[in-house]
Design a protein around this motif. Sequence first.
Motif, short mmCIF file in Angstrom:
data_model
loop_
_atom_site.label_atom_id
_atom_site.label_comp_id
_atom_site.label_asym_id
_atom_site.label_seq_id
_atom_site.Cartn_x
_atom_site.Cartn_y
_atom_site.Cartn_z
N UNK A 131 0.79 -1.40 0.11
CA UNK A 131 -0.04 0.06 -0.05
C UNK A 131 0.59 1.18 0.09
N UNK A 132 2.06 1.12 0.69
CA UNK A 132 2.93 2.43 0.57
C UNK A 132 2.58 3.39 1.82
N UNK A 133 1.70 2.56 2.56
CA UNK A 133 1.19 3.39 3.74
C UNK A 133 1.72 2.83 4.95
N UNK A 134 2.48 3.67 5.93
CA UNK A 134 2.98 3.68 7.15
C UNK A 134 4.35 2.84 7.05
N UNK A 135 5.07 3.15 5.88
CA UNK A 135 6.46 2.73 5.69
C UNK A 135 7.43 3.31 6.68
N UNK B 224 1.47 1.03 -17.03
CA UNK B 224 -0.10 0.75 -17.01
C UNK B 224 -0.25 -0.50 -16.14
N UNK B 225 0.85 -1.30 -15.64
CA UNK B 225 0.69 -2.68 -14.95
C UNK B 225 -0.35 -2.46 -13.84
N UNK B 226 -0.80 -3.51 -13.35
CA UNK B 226 -1.29 -3.39 -12.19
C UNK B 226 -0.78 -2.98 -10.78
N UNK B 227 -1.32 -2.27 -9.92
CA UNK B 227 -0.70 -2.57 -8.43
C UNK B 227 0.17 -3.73 -8.05
N UNK B 228 -0.53 -4.70 -8.22
CA UNK B 228 0.03 -6.21 -7.52
C UNK B 228 1.33 -6.31 -8.66
N UNK B 229 1.29 -6.03 -9.96
CA UNK B 229 2.67 -6.21 -10.67
C UNK B 229 3.80 -5.24 -10.06
N UNK B 230 3.47 -4.00 -9.95
CA UNK B 230 4.50 -3.24 -9.59
C UNK B 230 4.63 -3.53 -8.05
N UNK B 231 3.86 -3.81 -7.07
CA UNK B 231 4.42 -4.34 -5.79
C UNK B 231 5.44 -5.57 -5.96
N UNK B 232 5.21 -6.29 -6.69
CA UNK B 232 6.13 -7.58 -6.89
C UNK B 232 7.38 -6.99 -7.22
N UNK B 233 7.30 -6.05 -8.46
CA UNK B 233 8.62 -5.60 -9.06
C UNK B 233 9.59 -4.84 -7.96
N UNK B 234 8.81 -4.00 -7.33
CA UNK B 234 9.48 -3.18 -6.42
C UNK B 234 9.77 -3.86 -5.04
N UNK B 235 9.00 -4.44 -4.58
CA UNK B 235 9.21 -4.98 -3.14
C UNK B 235 9.77 -6.42 -2.98
N UNK B 236 8.60 -7.34 -3.74
CA UNK B 236 8.98 -9.03 -3.56
C UNK B 236 10.05 -9.44 -4.13
#
Lengths: 417, 89
Positions: free
Chosen positions: A400-404, B29-41
Amino acid sequence: MRFSGWRVLKEGLTGNKGWAPHWRDPEPQPEYDVVIIGGGGHGLATAYNLAKEHGITNVAVLEKGYLGGGNVGRNTTIVRANYYLPGNSEFYSHSLKQWEGLEEELNYNVMMSQRGQIMVYHNDGQRDAMVRRGNAIINQGDDAELLSREALRKLVPILNYDNARFPIMGGLLQRRAGTARHDAVAWGFARGADQRGVDLIQNCEVTGIDVENGKVRGVQTSRGVIRAKKVALAAAGRSGQVAAMAGLRLPIESHVLQAFVSEGIKPVLDHVVSFAEGHLYVSQSDKGGLVFGSYLDFYSSYAARGNLPMVEHTMETCVSMVPALAKAKVLRSWGGIMDMTPDGSPIIDHSGIEGLYLNCGWCYGGFKAIPGSGNAYAHLIATDRPHGAATKFKLDRFRSGQGLMDEEGTGAQHNLH
Amino acid sequence: MRITCPICGDRDRREFYVKGAALARPEASATLEDWHEHVNLRDNRAGETKELWYHEMGCSAWIEVCRNTVSHEIVSTRLAATADLGAKR
Ligand SMILES: Cc1cc2nc3c(=O)[nH]c(=O)nc-3n(C[C@H](O)[C@H](O)[C@H](O)COP(=O)(O)OP(=O)(O)OC[C@H]3O[C@@H](n4cnc5c(N)ncnc54)[C@H](O)[C@@H]3O)c2cc1C
Ligand SMILES: [Zn+2]
């Protein structure tokens, strides 16, 4: 078996024949209420708290090596509560209070030494940041004192105050901070958990986590299948690999951090001192060795040893900030595997799979967290609700980017912490 | 640790900045889930893994390095430009 001064004296005079092993070496049972993966500081403290605070004693701690063989026995032993951001601030405050009562609580000498920790600053910008941090610490209810250059020089004369590039202008002191004997912390919690009925099972590597219909059933191990109602991860640097056994991907990269100890010398440094420039922290152990370290090596690694560039950097910083130490010989150095999150702050949370809990992302700061984390994690496992001091250690903050909680302000991104 | 820059050859680790896992970038335009995977996981594997290193104090090339995270051995390297990591436009 209880420890006391009298007992130590009596055993000393009778050949130390009356000491018994501190914990049992049980065979794994087929099923437990809670199985904890990892017999480091966090796993052991959690088991102790489950038994002591929540009366849950049908618990096993599964450790692939020996108790305390991981980071809990490899760190530079600094304990402090001088974090800045909400979330970390209240948690480390809670943990330091637990440290202060730990020896009586465990009837075990963890050599907790509140010798004070000083963060040195070199310029006006850093001084401003220290004032702000100090105020945040005081607002949290902990102690912080800003020291002028003169006051600091009186307290710690051995530093290089007149380095041309990084003169020392003063420091922020937390008197209640200090060091503790790291192995003793693991042993004390292990003994306390064992006494309350927890099975500590060593040489037992978890190789799989059984999940059925979104619910955890137990674990596969090198010593057979163990069923469990709840499974709790506490595998530190190996968290990513253990989580993968349940099909999870974590926001974690494992990195190597090195530490160094010099030969023993006479007392020259009473406090723990850390430097903002070049990043260095140094203290003197009771045996006289200087214990010091610096940054991560900064590439992901599962080797518990680092490379020479960071050795060189650490020595350079040490010699510029404390030139007298140039003559001390380095005795040993080693590395440990750190579970790094993008924002540098930890996770204590549900995993998304029923009955499977996460405790990871302690980065390079999880030693001081051990008593607080044991307390908070046990609370989560027992009640399914976060402990009051650890409500912000959410897994979902990365999505979510919230609370980092980016203490360093470098950005919540892998490779920046 | 020495890293083989495809342009400059074997160079000391000190010449490089390390970015981390070499991952194909999602489309804007990818989904939040795709970006979350890319940036964090992260897979965070113990063993051979692909990373991006930057030859900061050399030729400024971005390099995809295949490195063993257990032994620190550099297995192979190639220019990131040839690794097809950019987003499709
Ligand atoms: C060089 C260095 C200096 C540090 N300095 C400080 C400091 O000054 N202050 C501070 O607060 N923190 C410091 N830290 C960080 C701190 O040591 C760690 O964050 C903390 O110890 C991690 O938690 P733990 O004790 O539970 O980890 P560990 O002791 O590593 O416990 C994890 C255990 O899990 C076991 N395990 C892993 N996989 C499996 C499996 N599949 N099955 C069974 N068991 C498994 C491992 O064998 C290990 O024993 C430092 C760390 C290092 C390396
Ligand atoms: Zn090059």
